[in-house]
Design an enzyme around this catalytic site. Structure first.
Site, mmCIF file in Angstrom:
data_model
loop_
_atom_site.group_PDB
_atom_site.id
_atom_site.type_symbol
_atom_site.label_atom_id
_atom_site.label_comp_id
_atom_site.label_asym_id
_atom_site.label_seq_id
_atom_site.Cartn_x
_atom_site.Cartn_y
_atom_site.Cartn_z
ATOM 1 C CE LYS A 57 87.758 61.234 -10.380
ATOM 2 N NZ LYS A 57 86.122 61.673 -10.158
ATOM 3 C CD GLU A 94 89.009 46.567 -15.330
ATOM 4 O OE1 GLU A 94 87.905 45.973 -15.297
ATOM 5 O OE2 GLU A 94 89.219 47.336 -14.381
ATOM 6 N N GLY A 147 83.304 59.720 -14.738
ATOM 7 C CA GLY A 147 84.280 59.302 -15.975
ATOM 8 C C GLY A 147 83.860 59.442 -17.167
ATOM 9 N NE ARG A 148 77.611 58.071 -17.061
ATOM 10 C CZ ARG A 148 77.611 57.705 -15.784
ATOM 11 N NH1 ARG A 148 78.704 57.131 -15.128
ATOM 12 N NH2 ARG A 148 76.704 57.968 -14.752
ATOM 13 C CD GLU A 159 79.462 53.551 -16.436
ATOM 14 O OE1 GLU A 159 80.057 52.524 -16.650
ATOM 15 O OE2 GLU A 159 80.030 54.899 -16.199
ATOM 16 C CG HIS A 191 76.890 47.031 -47.792
ATOM 17 N ND1 HIS A 191 76.592 46.171 -49.259
ATOM 18 C CD2 HIS A 191 77.153 48.196 -48.106
ATOM 19 C CE1 HIS A 191 76.626 47.392 -50.038
ATOM 20 N NE2 HIS A 191 76.981 48.387 -49.210
ATOM 21 C CE LYS A 244 84.994 48.775 -11.504
ATOM 22 N NZ LYS A 244 85.205 50.091 -11.404
#
Length: 545
Positions: free
Chosen positions: A205, A211, A265-266, A351, A382, A510
């Site tokens: 945005k 990153e 964001g999520r 979050e 398993h 951050k």
């Protein structure tokens, strides 16, 4: 918790009562238990009968949600009120998939639907042109690979949906997702690609996420080395609102798709962040994904709490987190294509509700957000199901299963369904001492062998699970499932009295990483840091050489 810990008191009374019986006994006493404790929304059936509940407990749990103001807060969210109080923002991801014809307004603003529909139309045109070859690379080659560069919600959502809807994709148009700042992620992706046929979508945005921009600049350099700097504007698009930064990067304005500050964001896969999904599966299928979520929104907004799937799942989660003290929750889709679903829900849930202060800023007096985890079945059987069945911690589970596969490969799917149904039944029933002894006797074991083996083969049972069943994992069903879990998180946040729509907890790391970067680069000293950090930096620099 209705603003006070005392709201738990009625739940604790029900827990004490139900702790003296088992689900096995509840099923034996009530042949209609499935009918009493199942509900539907559209094509999705929720069977919640395999939970430590009865009618009295469910009445108390629904009452807890009602007393916490879930209905009023739900209506306030949809009305555009700034329920994200720490950022003074509306929470309107539902508007991104709204299929009605009424205005939708953010706090104090105009109707936001024309802007949403304009972006969707631009996404339709762009995705169609990439898919049909109208948009090509700098050398005239048609794109065969699209790389989405983002992180968090700009990666987890579209990556999960693209994989889940693989049957709707084309073999000659491959989607890749790069998120980790670890160079291995970008390096391993680029080494398989032809720059002449590769498009990059940079999803940020602000166009400043460290990153994402590190990866984007690496991709830009890779492309420019192969095709020249002038090729950048033919091979890059951006999902961003920072026009100055995208222009400086070399992305032309007709390939920039914006979104809004009322989209977390999520919760953004429904917005321009979903552009790679539209490219992968086609815009019509992306629109079907939105439509499925819209139908679940209608269910959530209009259905009484007692039959409301997100509310039922939410209060059961509160029941186990707060009354029983179960700290984790497993999401176990019996669908290989949902292998990223649990990872997506980790961000959505943890979050959102991983908070320790209330809306008023006071310390929370009760546990909030559970640890969400999981993997697809049958692989998990398993791996970690041993702990779920016989471990010392009780782990409530959600099982997800489609009745119809996309592939015609008998007997695969019948075996898959048999396994998921067996797991929920085994968790509920367990295996008693008498059953184990009888089984071992039938095998002809001696008394001593039976005595030695019996405790190892007993299963406690009485371990809760939900099962979500639907006809097929279509775009519509996937959209409904994602929206279902979104609304579940909202209800739990309301009950726990926390802000589910900020995420200040990601900021401190951050800030410290930014301060530490010149030190791990060896440019400055480590004064002011703790001795552990100083020691690790020194050791890193020594190993780095």
């Amino acid at each position: 918790m209705a603003k006070t810990e005392s709201a738990l008191n009625p739940l604790m009374k029900h827990r004490k009562r139900l702790n003296e019986t088992t689900m096995r006994e509840l099923f034996a006493a009530d042949t209609g238990r499935f009918e009493s404790f199942s509900a539907s929304a559209g094509e999705i059936l929720l069977d919640y009968s395999k939970n430590r509940i009865d009618a009295g407990a469910m009445k108390a749990l629904i009452g807890l949600a009602r007393d916490a103001g879930v209905e009023a807060r739900r209506d306030a969210m949809w009305a555009g009120e700034a329920i994200n109080i720490t950022e003074n923002r509306s929470v309107l991801h539902m508007a991104l998939r709204y299929g009605g014809d009424q205005p939708v307004r953010a706090a104090g603003g105009d109707d936001i639907m024309p802007g949403i529909r304009e972006v969707l139309e631009r996404m339709r045109v762009f995705s169609d042109q990439v898919r049909d070859g109208s948009i090509r690379g700098a050398t005239g080659e048609q794109f065969t690979d699209v790389v989405n560069i983002g992180i968090g919600g700009s990666d987890l959502g579209p990556a999960m949906v693209t994989l889940a809807l693989e049957p709707y994709s084309r073999a000659d148009l491959r989607l890749h997702y790069v998120s980790n700042v670890d160079g291995a992620h970008m390096g391993d992706t680029l080494k398989r690609l032809d720059p002449k046929r590769t498009m990059f979508i940079v999803a940020s945005k602000t166009f400043t996420t460290d990153e994402t921009m590190t990866n984007a600049n690496t991709a830009r350099g890779w492309l420019a080395t192969a095709l020249g700097d002038g090729a950048v504007n033919d091979h890059f698009a951006a999902l961003s609102t920072n026009l100055a930064a995208t222009d400086a990067f070399g992305i032309r304005q007709d390939r920039i798709f914006g979104f809004w500050d009322w989209v977390g964001g999520r919760y953004s896969v429904w917005s321009a962040i979903g552009l790679p999904v539209a490219i992968s599966v086609g815009f019509d299928n992306f629109k079907a994904f939105l439509d499925g979520a819209y139908q679940m929104d209608r269910h959530f907004l209009e259905t009484p709490l007692e039959q409301n799937l997100p509310v039922i799942m939410a209060v059961l989660g509160v029941w186990y987190r707060n009354a029983w003290g179960f700290s984790t929750h497993a999401v176990l889709p019996y669908d290989q294509r949902l292998s990223r679903f649990a990872a997506y829900l980790q961000q959505q849930d943890m979050e959102s509700n991983g908070k320790s202060v209330t809306l008023s800023g006071k310390p929370v007096q009760w546990p909030t957000g559970p640890i969400i985890w999981g993997e697809p079945g049958t692989n998990g059987q398993h791996a970690f199901y041993q702990l779920i069945h016989q471990g010392t911690d009780v782990i409530p589970c959600d099982f997800l299963i489609a009745a119809q596969p996309h592939e015609h490969l008998p007997p695969h799917h019948d075996k898959l369904v048999a396994n998921v149904l067996a797991q929920s039944e085994a968790l509920m029933l367990g295996k008693t001492k008498d059953e184990v002894v009888a089984e071992l006797k039938a095998q002809g074991l001696t008394k001593d062998a039976i005595k030695a083996l019996t405790p190892h083969k007993m299963f406690p049972g009485n371990r809760p699970s939900n099962t979500l069943m639907y006809p097929k994992l279509t775009p519509e069903v996937l959209g409904a499932l994602v929206a279902l879990y979104e609304h579940k998180v909202f209800v739990q946040g309301t009950i726990w009295d926390v802000n589910s729509y900020d995420q200040w907890g990601v900021e401190l790391g951050k800030q410290l990483a930014k301060a530490l970067l010149p030190k791990v680069e060896g440019m400055t000293g480590t004064e002011g840091h703790d001795s552990s950090t100083q020691g690790l930096v020194r050791h890193y620099l020594a190993l780095k050489g």
